[in-house]
Design a protein around this motif. Structure first.
Motif, PDB file in Angstrom:
ATOM      1  N   LEU A  85       0.826  -1.199   0.000  1.00 37.80           N
ATOM      2  CA  LEU A  85       0.000   0.000   0.000  1.00 37.80           C
ATOM      3  C   LEU A  85       0.865   1.255   0.000  1.00 37.80           C
ATOM      4  CD1 LEU A  85      -2.736  -1.036   2.596  1.00 37.80           C
ATOM      5  CD2 LEU A  85      -2.760  -1.290   0.111  1.00 37.80           C
ATOM      6  N   PRO A  86       0.451   2.295  -0.726  1.00 41.70           N
ATOM      7  CA  PRO A  86       1.233   3.543  -0.746  1.00 41.70           C
ATOM      8  C   PRO A  86       1.114   4.347   0.542  1.00 41.70           C
ATOM      9  CG  PRO A  86      -0.763   3.793  -2.038  1.00 41.70           C
ATOM     10  CD  PRO A  86      -0.714   2.354  -1.621  1.00 41.70           C
ATOM     11  N   ALA A  87       0.077   4.095   1.351  1.00 38.23           N
ATOM     12  CA  ALA A  87      -0.134   4.816   2.604  1.00 38.23           C
ATOM     13  C   ALA A  87      -0.793   3.877   3.598  1.00 38.23           C
ATOM     14  CB  ALA A  87      -0.984   6.068   2.380  1.00 38.23           C
ATOM     15  N   MET A  88      -0.730   4.275   4.876  1.00 39.23           N
ATOM     16  CA  MET A  88      -1.313   3.464   5.930  1.00 39.23           C
ATOM     17  C   MET A  88      -2.220   4.352   6.780  1.00 39.23           C
ATOM     18  SD  MET A  88      -1.705   0.498   7.089  1.00 39.23           S
ATOM     19  CE  MET A  88      -0.474  -0.269   6.020  1.00 39.23           C
ATOM     20  N   HIS A  89      -3.241   3.738   7.346  1.00 37.38           N
ATOM     21  CA  HIS A  89      -4.218   4.489   8.122  1.00 37.38           C
ATOM     22  C   HIS A  89      -3.592   5.039   9.407  1.00 37.38           C
ATOM     23  CE1 HIS A  89      -6.404   1.644   5.555  1.00 37.38           C
ATOM     24  NE2 HIS A  89      -7.353   2.560   5.527  1.00 37.38           N
ATOM     25  N   SER A  90      -4.175   6.129   9.874  1.00 38.27           N
ATOM     26  CA  SER A  90      -3.649   6.768  11.083  1.00 38.27           C
ATOM     27  C   SER A  90      -3.869   5.910  12.322  1.00 38.27           C
ATOM     28  CB  SER A  90      -4.301   8.135  11.280  1.00 38.27           C
ATOM     29  OG  SER A  90      -5.723   8.005  11.382  1.00 38.27           O
ATOM     30  N   THR A  91      -4.929   5.108  12.344  1.00 34.33           N
ATOM     31  CA  THR A  91      -5.202   4.191  13.446  1.00 34.33           C
ATOM     32  C   THR A  91      -5.332   2.786  12.876  1.00 34.33           C
ATOM     33  OG1 THR A  91      -6.357   5.912  14.696  1.00 34.33           O
ATOM     34  CG2 THR A  91      -6.760   3.621  15.342  1.00 34.33           C
TER      35      THR A  91
END
Length: 494
Positions: free
Chosen positions: A274-280
């Motif tokens: 994934l290019p980004a990950m969730h904050s939580t």
């Protein structure tokens, strides 16, 4: 033989004491009397062996006995079906049978279950067998081999129980299988002559289920061992920093896995893919407990993963066997966030209490060390100083001499409602909830290594893969919005 089938009554529907009493006082005496009577009748009428049961009944009692025998056959069949359900459920609990749908029909008794797939399987196979054999003789031969096989397996298992659990004298343990095993071996040699006349049927079914159970257990163990070896260490996550080596975007990511402890290997795959990950991030593990319902306030168990700025948690979702698992995803998400907020507040309170206790103990030690009996006046003045043990936990200050007061707790141990770090974390959680949830599911494919033997490749790559594709998934009982689901493929080399 209908009385013998009653021994297979499902323990989930009745207690152990009731079955022991029924078998000792009713089933066994009736079996003994019936078989002794039939043997006496055969001694007087040797040619009546074909219809010994009905021929030995007096003509006046023929129709009542016929009705009772028919009802007994129905009850015995139901007992066998219930016992089949129980065996399948216990095999699934031990990881020896593929996951199939189980319906609990009682809120009070956990053992009262219904398995639609096995019910249809039994019905279809009964029709096929009756249509194929077209004779009660072949069915009776198959039943005879099955009964003798059950007797021999029971003798072997009771011997193990006597040896390992009851810890009976070794001499008595050896006498038991020798005595009963000798008689059962005589019966076995007698029924094996009917192997080609219908006796092959129970052997074929037992071989089929043995292959299924062994393959599923073998593949599941290898997959679990591969997951345990591929777990991500917490040190590796800490080395990545709070950003996890990527971009953290607002939102809550629910990573479903089967591990209660540790970070699953699929998470490392997510970080790379994934290019980004969730904050939580919440690692969700679903567990089923042997109670009808789990209260909503006890549904989720949380534990923090890493430091606070990582915003990572482990969650164990507990469901009872009568809980509605396909609940609306909105209520599930709301309950999860609400439980997570309670966990954060409780964690802050425990931390504040721990820090206050440590500070109080340190102040107590320092206060005692400062007491110097230089003069009677100072000593008398110190008597007016309140002791630390006299202060209540809720007091905000304590007197030190006659000059004034100082705070008891440092700013880092203030109440949970006034802790700025807690308020910041709660605000970040609400912001992530407003951004939405994403269900991260792992679609694992189990493959044998290239250097493995041909037998292992065939079992894992074809047979076990076929069972995994056609059984229920671990999250099949959950209702998730398809637009929020993200499946990540991963191959386990075993």
């Amino acid at each position: 033989h209908r009385g013998a089938e009653a021994m297979f009554a499902d323990l989930g529907h009745f207690t152990v004491k009731s079955i022991q009493l029924a078998f000792t006082a009713v089933v066994f005496p009736c079996l003994l009397i019936a078989y002794m009577g039939q043997a006496a009748y055969l001694m007087k009428h040797p040619l009546a062996v074909e219809r010994i049961f009905y021929d030995s009944v007096p003509e006046v009692l023929f129709w009542p006995v016929f009705v009772i025998a028919t009802l007994a056959a129905m009850i015995a069949s139901q007992a066998m079906i219930s016992a089949t359900f129980s065996c399948i459920k216990q095999a699934m609990a031990l990881g020896c049978f593929p996951r199939i749908k189980i319906i609990h029909t009682s809120k009070k008794v956990m053992g009262q279950i219904y398995i639609p797939v096995m019910n249809w399987f039994l019905m279809i196979m009964c029709i096929i067998i009756v249509a194929t054999f077209r004779s009660t003789n072949d069915i009776a031969n198959a039943y005879g081999i099955a009964e003798v096989g059950v007797m021999m397996v029971s003798t072997a298992l009771v011997t193990l129980v006597m040896l390992l659990i009851w810890q009976t004298n070794l001499y008595l343990v050896l006498c038991f299988p020798i005595f009963f095993g000798a008689m059962e071996f005589i019966y076995l040699t007698a029924v094996m002559s009917k192997l080609l006349e219908g006796g092959w049927l129970p052997l074929a079914f037992s071989s089929l289920f043995l292959c299924i159970m062994y393959t599923w257990n073998y593949g599941s163990v290898l997959k679990y061992q591969s997951e345990m070896r591929g777990k991500i260490s917490l040190d590796f996550i800490l080395d990545l920093g709070s950003t996890l080596g990527t971009v953290r975007v607002p939102g809550i990511g629910l990573v479903y896995n089967e591990l209660v402890q540790g970070i699953p290997s699929i998470f490392g795959h997510l970080l790379i893919t994934l290019p980004a990950m969730h904050s939580t991030i919440v690692f969700v593990c679903i567990k089923y407990v042997p109670v009808p319902y789990v209260p909503l306030e006890e549904r989720f168990l949380f534990r923090r993963v890493g430091q606070k700025d990582y915003h990572m948690f482990r969650c164990v979702a507990r469901y009872g066997y009568k809980d509605v698992r396909k609940e609306d995803h909105g209520s599930f998400e709301h309950l999860l966030v609400e439980s997570l907020e309670k966990f954060l507040r409780r964690e802050a309170q425990e931390l504040a209490l721990e820090v206050s206790t440590m500070e109080a103990e340190r102040d107590d030690v320092s206060e005692v060390s400062e007491i110097v009996p230089s003069s009677p006046a100072i000593a008398a003045e110190d008597l007016h100083t309140p002791l630390l043990s006299d202060q209540r936990p809720g007091d905000d200050s304590r007197m030190l001499g006659m000059e004034g007061s100082v705070p008891l707790l440092p700013s880092s141990s203030m109440s949970a409602e006034e802790d700025p770090s807690l308020e910041y974390e709660l605000a970040a959680l609400r912001e992530a909830m407003a951004s939405g949830f994403t269900y991260l599911l792992a679609h694992g494919d189990v493959r044998a290594r290239k250097q493995s033997f041909f037998t292992k490749k065939f079992i894992i790559n074809y047979f076990y893969a076929f069972l995994r594709r056609n059984c229920r998934g671990g999250t099949a009982t959950l209702k998730m919005p398809h637009s929020n689901i993200m499946r990540v493929g991963m191959t386990y080399m075993v």
